[in-house]
Design a protein around this motif. Sequence first.
Motif, PDB file in Angstrom:
ATOM      1  N   GLY A  56       0.760  -1.235   0.000  1.00 17.96           N
ATOM      2  CA  GLY A  56       0.000   0.000   0.000  1.00 17.96           C
ATOM      3  C   GLY A  56       0.793   1.288   0.000  1.00 17.96           C
ATOM      4  O   GLY A  56       0.200   2.374   0.001  1.00 17.96           O
ATOM      5  N   CYS A  57       2.123   1.228  -0.022  1.00 13.47           N
ATOM      6  CA  CYS A  57       2.900   2.462  -0.089  1.00 13.47           C
ATOM      7  C   CYS A  57       2.616   3.160  -1.417  1.00 13.47           C
ATOM      8  O   CYS A  57       2.533   2.511  -2.464  1.00 13.47           O
ATOM      9  CB  CYS A  57       4.394   2.173   0.035  1.00 13.47           C
ATOM     10  SG  CYS A  57       4.862   1.423   1.608  1.00 13.47           S
ATOM     11  N   SER A  58       2.486   4.455  -1.395  1.00 14.28           N
ATOM     12  CA  SER A  58       2.196   5.193  -2.617  1.00 14.28           C
ATOM     13  C   SER A  58       3.439   5.266  -3.502  1.00 14.28           C
ATOM     14  O   SER A  58       4.572   5.059  -3.054  1.00 14.28           O
ATOM     15  CB  SER A  58       1.717   6.604  -2.285  1.00 14.28           C
ATOM     16  OG  SER A  58       2.783   7.378  -1.750  1.00 14.28           O
ATOM     17  N   PHE A  59       3.204   5.606  -4.772  1.00 12.52           N
ATOM     18  CA  PHE A  59       4.299   5.769  -5.720  1.00 12.52           C
ATOM     19  C   PHE A  59       5.267   6.845  -5.226  1.00 12.52           C
ATOM     20  O   PHE A  59       6.492   6.672  -5.280  1.00 12.52           O
ATOM     21  CB  PHE A  59       3.716   6.146  -7.089  1.00 12.52           C
ATOM     22  CG  PHE A  59       4.742   6.457  -8.138  1.00 12.52           C
ATOM     23  CD1 PHE A  59       5.500   5.448  -8.708  1.00 12.52           C
ATOM     24  CD2 PHE A  59       4.946   7.765  -8.550  1.00 12.52           C
ATOM     25  CE1 PHE A  59       6.447   5.741  -9.682  1.00 12.52           C
ATOM     26  CE2 PHE A  59       5.892   8.060  -9.521  1.00 12.52           C
ATOM     27  CZ  PHE A  59       6.645   7.051 -10.091  1.00 12.52           C
ATOM     28  N   GLU A  60       4.715   7.938  -4.714  1.00 10.50           N
ATOM     29  CA  GLU A  60       5.561   9.022  -4.225  1.00 10.50           C
ATOM     30  C   GLU A  60       6.380   8.596  -3.012  1.00 10.50           C
ATOM     31  O   GLU A  60       7.541   8.989  -2.859  1.00 10.50           O
ATOM     32  CB  GLU A  60       4.699  10.246  -3.867  1.00 10.50           C
ATOM     33  CG  GLU A  60       4.071  10.941  -5.066  1.00 10.50           C
ATOM     34  CD  GLU A  60       2.884  10.186  -5.652  1.00 10.50           C
ATOM     35  OE1 GLU A  60       2.402   9.235  -4.985  1.00 10.50           O
ATOM     36  OE2 GLU A  60       2.437  10.525  -6.756  1.00 10.50           O
ATOM     37  N   ASP A  61       5.790   7.761  -2.121  1.00 17.14           N
ATOM     38  CA  ASP A  61       6.530   7.268  -0.956  1.00 17.14           C
ATOM     39  C   ASP A  61       7.739   6.440  -1.393  1.00 17.14           C
ATOM     40  O   ASP A  61       8.829   6.554  -0.825  1.00 17.14           O
ATOM     41  CB  ASP A  61       5.616   6.413  -0.071  1.00 17.14           C
ATOM     42  CG  ASP A  61       4.570   7.239   0.664  1.00 17.14           C
ATOM     43  OD1 ASP A  61       4.769   8.456   0.782  1.00 17.14           O
ATOM     44  OD2 ASP A  61       3.561   6.646   1.083  1.00 17.14           O
ATOM     45  N   VAL A  62       7.519   5.593  -2.407  1.00 17.21           N
ATOM     46  CA  VAL A  62       8.599   4.712  -2.868  1.00 17.21           C
ATOM     47  C   VAL A  62       9.718   5.529  -3.491  1.00 17.21           C
ATOM     48  O   VAL A  62      10.902   5.343  -3.183  1.00 17.21           O
ATOM     49  CB  VAL A  62       8.059   3.667  -3.860  1.00 17.21           C
ATOM     50  CG1 VAL A  62       9.213   2.851  -4.443  1.00 17.21           C
ATOM     51  CG2 VAL A  62       7.063   2.744  -3.177  1.00 17.21           C
ATOM     52  N   THR A  63       9.365   6.448  -4.394  1.00 15.04           N
ATOM     53  CA  THR A  63      10.412   7.241  -5.045  1.00 15.04           C
ATOM     54  C   THR A  63      11.144   8.124  -4.046  1.00 15.04           C
ATOM     55  O   THR A  63      12.370   8.289  -4.129  1.00 15.04           O
ATOM     56  CB  THR A  63       9.804   8.095  -6.169  1.00 15.04           C
ATOM     57  OG1 THR A  63       8.718   8.881  -5.646  1.00 15.04           O
ATOM     58  CG2 THR A  63       9.284   7.219  -7.296  1.00 15.04           C
ATOM     59  N   SER A  64      10.415   8.673  -3.064  1.00 12.80           N
ATOM     60  CA  SER A  64      11.068   9.505  -2.049  1.00 12.80           C
ATOM     61  C   SER A  64      12.052   8.684  -1.227  1.00 12.80           C
ATOM     62  O   SER A  64      13.161   9.139  -0.931  1.00 12.80           O
ATOM     63  CB  SER A  64      10.010  10.136  -1.146  1.00 12.80           C
ATOM     64  OG  SER A  64      10.618  10.868  -0.100  1.00 12.80           O
ATOM     65  N   ALA A  65      11.655   7.450  -0.861  1.00 13.79           N
ATOM     66  CA  ALA A  65      12.547   6.592  -0.078  1.00 13.79           C
ATOM     67  C   ALA A  65      13.785   6.210  -0.866  1.00 13.79           C
ATOM     68  O   ALA A  65      14.837   5.919  -0.287  1.00 13.79           O
ATOM     69  CB  ALA A  65      11.789   5.345   0.376  1.00 13.79           C
ATOM     70  N   LEU A  66      13.668   6.201  -2.190  1.00  9.59           N
ATOM     71  CA  LEU A  66      14.823   5.892  -3.040  1.00  9.59           C
ATOM     72  C   LEU A  66      15.685   7.119  -3.309  1.00  9.59           C
ATOM     73  O   LEU A  66      16.730   7.022  -3.959  1.00  9.59           O
ATOM     74  CB  LEU A  66      14.350   5.303  -4.371  1.00  9.59           C
ATOM     75  CG  LEU A  66      13.747   3.899  -4.325  1.00  9.59           C
ATOM     76  CD1 LEU A  66      13.168   3.524  -5.688  1.00  9.59           C
ATOM     77  CD2 LEU A  66      14.786   2.872  -3.896  1.00  9.59           C
TER      78      LEU A  66
END
Length: 811
Positions: A56-66
């Motif tokens: 359920g992590c959002s696309f923005e959460d994933v890219t920010s974490a990267l």
Amino acid sequence: MTYAEILSRVESRTGHTPRRSGSGHVARCPSHDDSTPSLTLSEGDDGRTLVCCQRGCSFEDVTSALGLKPSDLFDGSSDGSAPAWDPKRDGYDETAVYVYQASDGAALFEKVRREPKTGHPARGTAKAFTQRRDDPDRPGRKLYNLQGVDRPLYRLPDVLDAVASGRLVFVVEGEKDADRLASLDLVATCNDGGAGKWKPIHTAALEGALVVVVPDNDAAGRAHARAVCRALEGVAESVAVLDLRELPDGSPMPVKGDVSDWLDAGGSVEAFKDLVRDAPSFAASALARDGDEAEDSPSGTDPVAIPERVYGLLPPALADAVGRVEAWAVRDAFLTSLLVCLSGALPHVRFSYGRGEYLSPHLFAFLYGPAASGKGVVSLARAWLHGIDDALTRDSTTAREGWAAKKAERDRLRRSRKKADQDEVQLLDETDPLGPEPPSRYVLMGEDTTSAGLVDAVHDNPEGAALVSTEADTVTDANGKEHGRFSAIFRKAFHNERHAENRRTGGRLVVPSVRLAVLLAGTLDQVGRLFERGVEDGLFSRFIFYGLGSTLRYESQRGASADREFDRMTEARAADALALHRALSARPVDAEGRTAPLYVDLPGPAWDRMDEAYRALFDRLFNGARAHPALAATVKRGPVICYRIASALAVSRAFGAGVDLTAAPSLTVCDDDAEAALLLSLVYVETALRHAEAFSERYRTGDALDGDDAPGGAHRTTAADRDLLDRLPDEFDPDALEAAASEAGASRATAFRRAAAWVSAGLVVKEKEGRRTTYRKVTRPAPEAFVGDGRASTPPDLSVPSDPWAGEPPF
């Protein structure tokens, strides 16, 4: 950034290497504490990197974490070969606009192909796509999102007209190819997003269609085509595969080449139609088996693939485990093995089936195939039960040793002549009764158990044990001995029936409800030894079957980091299974000592779909006596197998989601688990039906093993058997049988022994009306397709058709 660069970024941020899964990868998500890989990554046709967190992590959460911007995932070329091109910085030309329409022709959205401007060094090698739609609130303006918009097949109105008129529909991978074929007066379509994006809405539009699937020439293209074919089986009227491996001049098709490349290389529409005329059905194509490595298998024993859709529906723990296995037949076998092992580790789980009958999820399965075909996955699945087995054995050993020590002490006191000792033992008996000896508790039974040992196991472990063996002949050899016959216990275990027997020592032993999971792996010959009377053996219809075919591979045994990761995953899953077992074992107990069951409920719509699927399968097989009546039990027991699978999936999903299974009164099967269970059960029934034909054919042709190893002993057929059967009319009675045997020089006993063999082999049906007995030969009609599970299947007595249409294809 390129796809490879983003994979490297994921690895550096999580400390774990992304693992290949299908045409993409799975990895630990960097935006949450992820002990089980839940992030999926794949590369789009335009070089974009597509990511999705299953938790359920959002696309923005994933890219920010990267440490990336969302745009970083959209500006890389797919293979790094094209010069860098930034559409915003360098500009672009719109080289094509593909309009997706509703069924009435109304425009829904546009997919725009962008390429570098003329003169840019990346022109001709780089591309990008964007999607847009009309802004309903601002006429003349565009919105660059598809929120709330249906995403149907491309050129949908043409597709629906073709389906209605009976014309062929070509399914390709991209809009460019669809338009190219349309320019040749052919009907063609594709799904938005390319490989891996086929949806149920696309399948529904092709109901009753005559479909030809044309894969792109790469692994991802064939994987996508295979998924499309499997989705369309049983929905489309026919599904053929046109796999273009060569250009018109005979030279190899370039990697990633497509039908447009074939036409650009000089292919004519008439030459294309000639290839279509020779295209095989999907079921008869190499694509239906293990990708590019298909091998011929004996008729009737080819593996029936589990639909790819099932793997997208599974609970996360199962999906992660099976996703680590690459070869699809072995992966299917691993999933089957895990389901059986899981079913044996669910104490106090019940579901309502029939009138007042509450059953447990325990499953029976037999995986068959030649040596080195992948049956070893049974051991990998069995390892999930090791934690439970060790804990139960350890606890029961401690209890038994403690009981034995108490008993020894009291026996010593009773033997003493001292009054103080006699008083002490009397006091102990009153205040701390010794009680019966604690049972031996475990979940994994010994493979060479006897019939008595099997009964002891289910008696001492009332919530079930599991008999798991990678060498089925160990079990079948025991079953063939007088002290080891336990097929009757197996049959009772399927419906959790009561079992009672009198013993020479120990008196009467009663098992109120036999609960047992069985998982065996072996060869086709070993199947025959277990089911002694062929398909008429009542045990046959109670088993799941999965065949691995005869495709053999050399597999390197060199250790790798992926193997160590798999071992760690297995250890973690064994610990999870133990925690699940303990949670279910700790459910409330009433005043009478009865543990409250955890009931699993199947919703009404899921019941309706299951009943509809099996009713259709039954009617097509047995209305008109197309199949041997003995196989009816296999179909009738399919729904209870379906419900058992659904129960196991539901409990696994609930446990993974943190549901308190100690206190929860019931669970409801979700739509994903219900659909996965139905698809799986129908695959297993289809495999059993195909296997039944191959098994019976061994009797028809005299290929069964000789002597004591022959399945059924005296039930083996020979040339003399067939000669005697040929002498008899289609219907005959015992007098006619005896007369024909006399003419052939056979005794009366031989005649009836041969009749028993014919019945076992499915050649003859024995019928009784009052005291009158008649025999009727089973006739085999001409091939005719039937539908069971929403996928095209083949009755067990029919060969797989290679021609998807009769006569000239309707272009």
